[in-house]
Write an enzyme that holds these catalytic residues in place. Structure first.
Site, PDB file in Angstrom:
ATOM      1  N   ASP A  83       0.855  -1.189   0.000  1.00 19.99           N
ATOM      2  CA  ASP A  83       0.000   0.000   0.000  1.00 19.99           C
ATOM      3  C   ASP A  83       0.890   1.238   0.000  1.00 19.99           C
ATOM      4  O   ASP A  83       1.495   1.579   1.014  1.00 19.99           O
ATOM      5  CB  ASP A  83      -0.897   0.015   1.243  1.00 19.99           C
ATOM      6  CG  ASP A  83      -1.955  -1.075   1.244  1.00 19.99           C
ATOM      7  OD1 ASP A  83      -1.828  -2.034   0.461  1.00 19.99           O
ATOM      8  OD2 ASP A  83      -2.895  -0.980   2.063  1.00 19.99           O
TER       9      ASP A  83
ATOM     10  N   LYS B  24      -7.026   3.265  -2.697  1.00 18.14           N
ATOM     11  CA  LYS B  24      -7.321   3.231  -1.259  1.00 18.14           C
ATOM     12  C   LYS B  24      -7.600   4.641  -0.759  1.00 18.14           C
ATOM     13  O   LYS B  24      -6.929   5.599  -1.164  1.00 18.14           O
ATOM     14  CB  LYS B  24      -6.134   2.608  -0.527  1.00 18.14           C
ATOM     15  CG  LYS B  24      -6.236   2.556   0.991  1.00 18.14           C
ATOM     16  CD  LYS B  24      -5.017   1.832   1.563  1.00 18.14           C
ATOM     17  CE  LYS B  24      -4.938   1.956   3.077  1.00 18.14           C
ATOM     18  NZ  LYS B  24      -3.746   1.288   3.636  1.00 18.14           N
TER      19      LYS B  24
ATOM     20  N   LYS C 125     -10.231   0.099  -1.627  1.00 20.36           N
ATOM     21  CA  LYS C 125     -10.025  -0.183  -0.206  1.00 20.36           C
ATOM     22  C   LYS C 125     -10.399   1.032   0.623  1.00 20.36           C
ATOM     23  O   LYS C 125      -9.921   2.142   0.371  1.00 20.36           O
ATOM     24  CB  LYS C 125      -8.569  -0.576   0.063  1.00 20.36           C
ATOM     25  CG  LYS C 125      -8.267  -0.825   1.551  1.00 20.36           C
ATOM     26  CD  LYS C 125      -6.842  -1.325   1.759  1.00 20.36           C
ATOM     27  CE  LYS C 125      -6.496  -1.396   3.233  1.00 20.36           C
ATOM     28  NZ  LYS C 125      -5.112  -1.903   3.462  1.00 20.36           N
TER      29      LYS C 125
END
Length: 222
Positions: free
Chosen positions: A90, A152, A181
């Site tokens: 990430d 995300k 996400k």
């Protein structure tokens, strides 16, 4: 909602997280069959060892939490994390460059980390609370075209976390081509389900156990 655990990245990114805390995180993830544990890169080898016989992936954060480090540093961190056992990465975008209007820099930054990830899944953290809807759309379009794994919402370390509006916007832009996400401030089962209904197919949370068990007596800072 059945199999809610499979949506969740069980997260511990606190600066004071100890070795025993990470071991506990991994044990909980294996017990409840969360999608992954999400840790800082320094703990990737430990998490990988703890989870080697489980169905839980090892996720880590890169360029975290500000995203303003050198692109080369992000790419190196990602490559080393994958080499040490990370299944998912990430990364945080360079928010300042995006807000300066340098979309080409943002694209190259993501592209470099994506390449460094090899076969590992890349999730791109936008930090939506600092962005306009137009800026969110611009980055999501870059990520959709590049076919990264996920976009995300947040680091969980800025002024606000995930919102249903932002999740829905991201899903609208990326369609069904890549994942979304939701992370930051997801502390209850109700909130997690709302994020999924808005379009998220992964949720980052440190209150994961209470989310799946319904015991929400323990507060979360993430």
């Amino acid at each position: 909602m059945q199999d809610l655990a499979k949506y969740i990245d069980h997260t511990l990114l606190a600066a004071n997280a100890t070795v025993n805390d990470i071991k506990t995180l991994c044990a909980e993830a294996a017990q409840y069959h969360f999608a992954s544990v999400c840790v800082n890169t320094g703990y990737v080898p430990l998490a990988s060892e703890c989870l080697k016989d489980s169905d839980v992936k090892v996720c880590c954060v890169v360029g975290f939490p500000l995203g303003a480090c050198l692109t080369e540093a992000k790419a190196f961190e990602a490559a080393e994390a994958v080499r040490r056992g990370a299944d998912e990465v990430d990364m945080v975008i360079n928010v300042g460059m995006l807000k300066s209007g340098d979309l080409e820099f943002v694209r190259r930054d993501i592209e470099a980390v994506f390449a460094a990830c090899g076969n590992a899944t890349l999730k791109v953290i936008l930090e939506n609370c600092l962005l306009t809807d137009e800026e969110i759309t611009q980055v999501c379009e870059i990520c959709r075209t590049m076919k990264v794994g996920f976009v995300k919402t947040s680091t969980g370390f800025s002024t606000m976390g995930a919102t249903e509006h932002h999740v829905a916007l991201m899903r609208k832009v990326v369609g069904n081509e890549i994942g979304v996400k939701a992370s930051g401030g997801v502390r209850t089962r109700e909130t997690a389900i709302k994020m999924i209904e808005a379009g998220a197919n992964r949720v980052g949370a440190s209150a994961s156990v209470s989310i799946v068990t319904g015991d929400e007596t323990t507060p979360s800072e993430y």
